[in-house]
Design a protein around this motif. Structure first.
Motif, PDB file in Angstrom:
ATOM      1  N   ALA A  65       0.767  -1.223   0.065  1.00 41.42           N
ATOM      2  CA  ALA A  65      -0.020  -0.002   0.049  1.00 41.42           C
ATOM      3  C   ALA A  65       0.908   1.368   0.083  1.00 41.42           C
ATOM      4  O   ALA A  65       0.381   2.274  -0.827  1.00 41.42           O
ATOM      5  N   LEU A  66       2.074   1.208   0.722  1.00 43.83           N
ATOM      6  CA  LEU A  66       2.922   2.258   0.816  1.00 43.83           C
ATOM      7  C   LEU A  66       3.856   2.485  -0.381  1.00 43.83           C
ATOM      8  O   LEU A  66       4.440   3.509  -0.499  1.00 43.83           O
ATOM      9  N   GLY A  67       4.185   1.509  -0.953  1.00 49.19           N
ATOM     10  CA  GLY A  67       5.198   1.536  -2.134  1.00 49.19           C
ATOM     11  C   GLY A  67       6.308   1.157  -1.673  1.00 49.19           C
ATOM     12  O   GLY A  67       7.329   1.407  -2.294  1.00 49.19           O
ATOM     13  N   LEU A  68       6.523   0.596  -0.359  1.00 50.11           N
ATOM     14  CA  LEU A  68       7.893   0.376   0.280  1.00 50.11           C
ATOM     15  C   LEU A  68       7.627  -0.622   1.101  1.00 50.11           C
ATOM     16  O   LEU A  68       6.962  -0.608   2.056  1.00 50.11           O
ATOM     17  N   GLN A  69       8.793  -1.577   1.342  1.00 45.10           N
ATOM     18  CA  GLN A  69       8.657  -2.495   2.422  1.00 45.10           C
ATOM     19  C   GLN A  69       9.230  -2.012   3.504  1.00 45.10           C
ATOM     20  O   GLN A  69      10.334  -1.358   3.434  1.00 45.10           O
ATOM     21  N   LEU A  70       8.510  -2.254   4.566  1.00 45.31           N
ATOM     22  CA  LEU A  70       9.156  -1.979   5.786  1.00 45.31           C
ATOM     23  C   LEU A  70      10.508  -2.818   6.189  1.00 45.31           C
ATOM     24  O   LEU A  70      10.688  -4.019   5.758  1.00 45.31           O
TER      25      LEU A  70
END
Length: 197
Positions: free
Chosen positions: A57-62
């Motif tokens: 959803a954010l476009g970056l992996q935590l």
């Protein structure tokens, strides 16, 4: 009645002093406040489906590696603990990001808290940035230990901060400090910077 309140950043009163140090250092050091960045604390199982869904959803992996930071565009995710991250985004993006994270997590156990008002962000850049921070930070600040894409919860001049080594070229450091300590830390930085002006 119209709301006439004017929002002031914790360090609005020192902007001129920061600019004076930046000018006087001849490009060796730059100090500035980046006020009102969105900051969201995220807690969830890093191996659960919510982590992947939030990342998509954010476009970056935590980030899963301790003390690392990743970014995509204007969003930065900072590893704070095995199941805790700080998401830093542009001014005013907090409510939208919070809704996005909650929707992505769905019914999975997750917590997201907007902590934007808790801290302000200081930018320290220039060839002397590491030297300046070394005056009051107990960490090894050499790029091999705290290079681009790394972050740490630490202290600077006894004030608790989140220190982020930015990975954009010549981007220096972010210092995320509680608003109640921001004035103290600004005064300390200005005093320590006098060596370089």
């Amino acid at each position: 009645m119209a709301d006439t309140a004017i929002r002031h950043s914790p360090l609005a009163s020192v902007a001129g002093r920061f600019a004076a140090v930046t000018r006087a250092s001849g490009g060796e050091l730059r100090l500035a406040e980046l006020p009102f960045l969105a900051q969201l604390n995220i807690r969830l199982d890093p191996k659960g489906p919510a982590a992947d869904a939030v990342g998509l959803a954010l476009g970056l992996q935590l980030p899963l590696e301790p003390n690392t930071a990743v970014h995509a565009g204007d969003l930065h995710a900072l590893w704070l603990g095995p199941d805790e991250w700080l998401l830093v985004g542009p001014r005013g993006s907090g409510p939208g990001l919070e809704n996005q994270i909650r929707a992505a997590a769905g019914d999975e156990p997750a917590a997201v808290t907007d902590v934007s008002a808790q801290r302000t962000t200081l930018l320290v850049t220039g060839p002397r940035a590491r030297d300046l921070l070394a005056h009051g930070c107990p960490l090894d600040l050499h790029p091999r230990a705290l290079g681009p894409g790394r972050c740490a919860q630490t202290t600077l001049a006894r004030a608790q901060i989140v220190l982020v080594a930015r990975d954009e070229p010549r981007a220096g450091f972010w210092l995320l400090v509680r608003s109640s300590f921001a004035g103290y830390l600004a005064d300390w930085l200005l005093d320590a910077a006098s060596e370089y002006v």
